[in-house]
Write a protein that holds these residues in place. Structure first.
Motif, mmCIF file in Angstrom:
data_model
loop_
_atom_site.group_PDB
_atom_site.id
_atom_site.type_symbol
_atom_site.label_atom_id
_atom_site.label_comp_id
_atom_site.label_asym_id
_atom_site.label_seq_id
_atom_site.Cartn_x
_atom_site.Cartn_y
_atom_site.Cartn_z
ATOM 1 N N VAL A 11 33.923 4.230 39.679
ATOM 2 C CA VAL A 11 33.114 3.028 39.811
ATOM 3 C C VAL A 11 31.879 3.530 40.556
ATOM 4 C CG1 VAL A 11 32.950 0.674 40.686
ATOM 5 C CG2 VAL A 11 35.166 1.583 39.955
ATOM 6 N N TYR A 12 30.764 3.645 39.875
ATOM 7 C CA TYR A 12 29.657 4.467 40.347
ATOM 8 C C TYR A 12 29.247 4.150 41.777
ATOM 9 C CZ TYR A 12 25.262 6.954 40.567
ATOM 10 O OH TYR A 12 24.247 7.803 40.967
ATOM 11 N N LYS A 13 29.239 5.212 42.593
ATOM 12 C CA LYS A 13 28.868 5.176 44.007
ATOM 13 C C LYS A 13 29.810 4.304 44.840
ATOM 14 C CE LYS A 13 25.097 7.792 44.575
ATOM 15 N NZ LYS A 13 23.817 7.327 45.113
ATOM 16 N N GLN A 14 31.015 3.992 44.290
ATOM 17 C CA GLN A 14 31.954 3.162 45.037
ATOM 18 C C GLN A 14 33.342 3.779 45.139
ATOM 19 O OE1 GLN A 14 32.025 -1.022 43.947
ATOM 20 N NE2 GLN A 14 29.823 -1.079 43.650
ATOM 21 N N THR A 15 34.010 3.975 43.994
ATOM 22 C CA THR A 15 35.411 4.376 44.042
ATOM 23 C C THR A 15 35.626 5.676 43.281
ATOM 24 O OG1 THR A 15 36.021 2.036 44.078
ATOM 25 C CG2 THR A 15 37.787 3.615 43.678
ATOM 26 N N ILE A 16 36.183 6.668 43.964
ATOM 27 C CA ILE A 16 36.473 7.976 43.388
ATOM 28 C C ILE A 16 37.713 7.872 42.495
ATOM 29 C CG2 ILE A 16 37.168 10.352 43.951
ATOM 30 C CD1 ILE A 16 35.660 9.963 46.632
ATOM 31 N N GLY B 289 21.095 2.537 47.902
ATOM 32 C CA GLY B 289 21.422 1.340 48.667
ATOM 33 C C GLY B 289 22.856 0.890 48.485
ATOM 34 N N ALA B 290 23.204 -0.137 49.243
ATOM 35 C CA ALA B 290 24.576 -0.635 49.275
ATOM 36 C C ALA B 290 24.835 -1.609 48.135
ATOM 37 C CB ALA B 290 24.832 -1.333 50.614
ATOM 38 N N PRO B 291 26.088 -1.711 47.693
ATOM 39 C CA PRO B 291 26.417 -2.702 46.661
ATOM 40 C C PRO B 291 26.263 -4.112 47.194
ATOM 41 C CG PRO B 291 28.405 -1.676 47.520
ATOM 42 C CD PRO B 291 27.259 -0.927 48.108
ATOM 43 N N LYS B 292 26.021 -5.052 46.294
ATOM 44 C CA LYS B 292 25.857 -6.438 46.712
ATOM 45 C C LYS B 292 26.271 -7.349 45.564
ATOM 46 C CE LYS B 292 20.921 -6.311 45.459
ATOM 47 N NZ LYS B 292 20.948 -4.893 45.052
ATOM 48 N N TYR B 293 26.674 -8.547 45.905
ATOM 49 C CA TYR B 293 27.004 -9.556 44.905
ATOM 50 C C TYR B 293 25.938 -10.634 44.888
ATOM 51 C CZ TYR B 293 31.772 -8.124 43.624
ATOM 52 O OH TYR B 293 32.858 -7.463 43.110
ATOM 53 N N GLN B 294 25.574 -11.052 43.704
ATOM 54 C CA GLN B 294 24.700 -12.197 43.509
ATOM 55 C C GLN B 294 25.322 -13.038 42.403
ATOM 56 O OE1 GLN B 294 20.624 -11.236 42.706
ATOM 57 N NE2 GLN B 294 19.914 -13.337 42.937
ATOM 58 N N ALA B 295 25.417 -14.331 42.604
ATOM 59 C CA ALA B 295 26.128 -15.215 41.672
ATOM 60 C C ALA B 295 25.616 -15.061 40.247
ATOM 61 C CB ALA B 295 26.001 -16.658 42.130
ATOM 62 N N TYR C 202 28.982 14.694 43.371
ATOM 63 C CA TYR C 202 29.636 13.810 44.343
ATOM 64 C C TYR C 202 30.743 13.036 43.614
ATOM 65 C CZ TYR C 202 25.717 10.878 42.575
ATOM 66 O OH TYR C 202 24.794 10.220 41.796
ATOM 67 N N PRO C 203 31.974 13.038 44.163
ATOM 68 C CA PRO C 203 33.121 12.485 43.445
ATOM 69 C C PRO C 203 33.009 11.004 43.108
ATOM 70 C CG PRO C 203 33.894 13.964 45.151
ATOM 71 C CD PRO C 203 32.420 13.776 45.375
ATOM 72 N N ASN C 204 32.266 10.226 43.907
ATOM 73 C CA ASN C 204 32.117 8.808 43.547
ATOM 74 C C ASN C 204 31.018 8.599 42.510
ATOM 75 O OD1 ASN C 204 29.904 9.211 45.233
ATOM 76 N ND2 ASN C 204 30.179 7.304 46.374
ATOM 77 N N GLY C 205 30.618 9.716 41.875
ATOM 78 C CA GLY C 205 29.676 9.641 40.766
ATOM 79 C C GLY C 205 30.153 10.413 39.555
ATOM 80 N N GLN C 206 31.387 10.942 39.609
ATOM 81 C CA GLN C 206 31.887 11.709 38.468
ATOM 82 C C GLN C 206 32.421 10.767 37.404
ATOM 83 O OE1 GLN C 206 35.162 13.890 40.545
ATOM 84 N NE2 GLN C 206 36.484 13.053 38.922
ATOM 85 N N ALA C 207 32.834 11.314 36.271
ATOM 86 C CA ALA C 207 33.350 10.509 35.166
ATOM 87 C C ALA C 207 34.483 9.618 35.642
ATOM 88 C CB ALA C 207 33.841 11.417 34.038
ATOM 89 N N ALA C 208 34.459 8.361 35.177
ATOM 90 C CA ALA C 208 35.478 7.346 35.454
ATOM 91 C C ALA C 208 35.430 6.802 36.873
ATOM 92 C CB ALA C 208 36.881 7.859 35.134
ATOM 93 N N GLU D 171 39.079 -2.821 43.815
ATOM 94 C CA GLU D 171 38.095 -3.884 44.039
ATOM 95 C C GLU D 171 36.686 -3.347 43.844
ATOM 96 O OE1 GLU D 171 36.423 -6.520 47.782
ATOM 97 O OE2 GLU D 171 38.602 -6.162 47.654
ATOM 98 N N ILE D 172 35.892 -4.078 43.079
ATOM 99 C CA ILE D 172 34.485 -3.745 42.920
ATOM 100 C C ILE D 172 33.722 -4.365 44.088
ATOM 101 C CG2 ILE D 172 32.456 -4.014 41.452
ATOM 102 C CD1 ILE D 172 34.411 -4.203 39.059
ATOM 103 N N GLN D 173 32.950 -3.552 44.774
ATOM 104 C CA GLN D 173 32.294 -4.004 46.007
ATOM 105 C C GLN D 173 30.986 -4.745 45.756
ATOM 106 O OE1 GLN D 173 32.000 -0.431 48.460
ATOM 107 N NE2 GLN D 173 33.984 0.224 47.647
ATOM 108 N N GLY D 174 30.534 -4.724 44.518
ATOM 109 C CA GLY D 174 29.269 -5.368 44.156
ATOM 110 C C GLY D 174 28.575 -4.519 43.110
ATOM 111 N N THR D 175 27.296 -4.739 42.922
ATOM 112 C CA THR D 175 26.536 -3.968 41.941
ATOM 113 C C THR D 175 26.599 -2.474 42.280
ATOM 114 O OG1 THR D 175 24.585 -4.450 43.286
ATOM 115 C CG2 THR D 175 24.929 -5.809 41.326
#
Length: 252
Positions: A158-163, A221-227, A150-156, A212-216
């Motif tokens: 942002v894992y599971k976020q940005t291709i 599951g979906a990315p999320k931010y925690q302070a 899956y391209p959003n998991g290939q080298a370079a 932009e990084i969408q979170g963890t």
């Protein structure tokens, strides 16, 4: 209203000689004198030495091939990965390693190498690892040379976020280079104030352009931010013999 008009006309009439004098003075200036008006002489940037194939003089060297003194195991205690030559290689089962020091905004340089795959190694099994900023946000390390996944998991990615914009991966057994500009997220109390951003240059090619990084970066599951505040950088033990060398960063 008429009085205001008369006042405006009178003001313009009074300023006209001054404006004319300024224009005349400007015309008399030599080009170099006119150019000086937009020259800014302070502050003067600090000098940074940039020796070939070495870290810049203002960098924090995280691994130069000699030891792992800048790192520790996430399980506690010393980093237990394998040193050899100028490289450090994942020792499967020992767990991730992380820097002893915490960081926020950084420029990171790291070189990595995936060994030649064994039979049956495909997709995410093709010698997998990762670089985690602040122990939460992963830039994937994977042998993505002629390897379908899956391209959003290939080298370079942002894992599971940005291709990545392109696949710049070299063949297995060759050294790869990441140069990464990471801007940490900021928080107001427990609320997200500004998200994180990352630029990734893979083997000299821009593959993530201030995204932009969408979170963890979650596997499930979906990315999320925690302070959180500044935090260590992690390298991942994914049970594969991925090697690293020449790791340094500059705090921004």
């Amino acid at each position: 209203m008429r009085n205001n008009v008369f006042k405006t006309i009178a003001t313009v009439a009074l300023l006209a000689p001054t404006l004319s004098a300024c224009a005349a003075t400007e015309e008399k200036l030599e080009p170099w004198q006119q150019a000086q008006k937009t020259e800014v002489w302070e502050p003067v940037p600090a000098v940074v030495a940039t020796p070939v194939n070495k870290a810049p003089s203002d960098a924090i060297v995280l691994f130069d091939g000699t030891d792992l003194s800048a790192w520790e195991s996430v399980k506690g205690g010393a980093a237990a990965w394998t040193l050899g030559g100028d490289t450090v290689t994942v020792k499967p089962g020992t767990g991730n390693i992380r820097t002893k020091q915490s960081f926020c905004d950084v420029q990171l340089h790291v070189e990595w190498r995936a060994p030649k795959p064994e039979e049956g190694m495909d997709g995410q099994l093709r010698n997998n690892s990762g670089v985690f900023f602040q122990e939460r946000y992963e830039i994937q390390v994977l042998d993505s040379y002629d390897n379908k996944t899956y391209p959003n998991g290939q080298a370079a990615s942002v894992y599971k976020q940005t291709i990545p914009l392109v696949n710049a991966t070299r063949p297995p057994g060759e050294w790869q280079a990441y140069d990464i500009i990471f801007t940490a997220p900021t928080f107001s109390g427990e609320k997200l104030k500004t998200p994180g951003y990352v630029t990734v240059i893979h083997n000299g090619v821009v593959v993530q352009n201030h995204v932009e990084i969408q979170g963890t970066t979650e596997w499930i599951g979906a990315p999320k931010y925690q302070a959180h505040g500044c935090a260590p950088i992690q390298l991942q033990d994914h049970d594969n013999l991925v090697s690293f060398r020449n790791i340094w960063l500059r705090e921004l």
